[in-house]
Design a protein around this motif. Sequence first.
Motif, short mmCIF file in Angstrom:
data_model
loop_
_atom_site.label_atom_id
_atom_site.label_comp_id
_atom_site.label_asym_id
_atom_site.label_seq_id
_atom_site.Cartn_x
_atom_site.Cartn_y
_atom_site.Cartn_z
N TRP A 74 0.35 -1.17 0.47
CA TRP A 74 0.47 0.30 -0.58
C TRP A 74 0.96 1.51 -0.24
O TRP A 74 0.21 1.97 -0.32
N ARG A 75 1.91 1.01 0.49
CA ARG A 75 3.03 2.36 0.56
C ARG A 75 3.58 2.49 -0.57
O ARG A 75 3.72 3.86 -1.11
N VAL A 77 1.90 2.19 -3.81
CA VAL A 77 0.92 2.22 -4.46
C VAL A 77 1.07 3.85 -4.34
O VAL A 77 0.71 4.05 -5.38
N ALA A 78 0.75 4.32 -3.06
CA ALA A 78 0.28 5.51 -2.51
C ALA A 78 1.46 6.47 -1.97
O ALA A 78 1.38 7.19 -3.48
N GLY A 79 2.81 5.94 -2.41
CA GLY A 79 4.14 6.78 -3.19
C GLY A 79 3.96 6.94 -5.00
O GLY A 79 4.65 8.13 -5.37
N ALA A 81 1.19 6.36 -6.76
CA ALA A 81 0.24 7.76 -6.80
C ALA A 81 0.92 9.10 -6.69
O ALA A 81 0.55 10.16 -7.54
N LEU A 82 1.50 9.47 -5.56
CA LEU A 82 1.81 10.37 -5.49
C LEU A 82 2.41 11.02 -6.15
O LEU A 82 3.19 12.70 -7.12
N ALA A 111 7.19 4.45 -5.86
CA ALA A 111 6.80 3.09 -5.14
C ALA A 111 8.21 2.88 -4.72
O ALA A 111 8.13 2.17 -3.51
N ALA A 114 8.76 5.84 -1.86
CA ALA A 114 8.45 5.04 -0.68
C ALA A 114 8.43 4.61 -0.04
O ALA A 114 8.30 4.21 1.54
N SER A 115 8.89 3.41 -0.46
CA SER A 115 9.06 2.22 0.35
C SER A 115 10.07 1.74 1.25
O SER A 115 10.24 1.02 2.49
N TRP A 118 8.87 7.66 3.69
CA TRP A 118 8.29 8.92 3.32
C TRP A 118 9.73 9.68 2.62
O TRP A 118 8.79 10.71 2.70
#
Length: 167
Positions: A74-75, A77-79, A81-82, A111, A114-115, A118
Motif C-alpha cells: 500500500w505504501r 502504491v501510494a508513493g 500515485a503521489l 514506489a 516511498a517503500s 516517506w
Amino acid sequence: MVHPLWCAVPTAALWWPSTLLAPPRWLPLALLVAWLGVLLSVVDFRHRRLPDAVTLPAYPLVGLALWWAGADPWRAVAGAALFFGFHLAVRLLAPSAMGGGDVKLAAPVGAVLASVSWWALPAGAVVASAVTLVVVTPVAASRRRAGGVPHGPGLLTAAWLAVLSAG
C-alpha cells in the motif's frame, strides 16, 4: 542502436557498489534500478525519449522486486500515485518542462522511494532535480541537442541511491 558496452560497463560499475551497500533483501531492487537507470539513461540521452517498451515493464518488475524486499504494497502504491501525480501536474502545467516518459517513469520511482521511507519522496525529488541540473544539463548542452533536458537519469539516480540507503 546502442552498442552493448555503453550499457554493460556502466551497469557493472553500478552493480558493484550495489552488492556492497544494499541490504541483502533490497539487493534485487538495487540491481534492477541500476540496470534500468543505465538503459533508460543511454536511450534518453541518445533519442530524447523514454520508450514504453522499457518504462511500462518496469512497473511489474519493480513491484516484484519490492515484494521480494518485503515492502508494504500500500505504501508503494501510494508513493507511486503521489510521485506520478506530481510529475503529471508539472507536465500539464509546463509541457516543455517534462516529457511523457518521465511522467510514466515517476510511478515506479515513487514506489521505490516511498517503500524506503516517506521522507525519500521529497528527498528523491530534490536529488532528481539536482542531478538533472548539475549533471545532465551540461552533458545535454555539450551535445548541442535541441529539446528539453532528460530528467529520467535524475529520477533513476534518486531511486538507486534511496535503495542503497534502505538499511
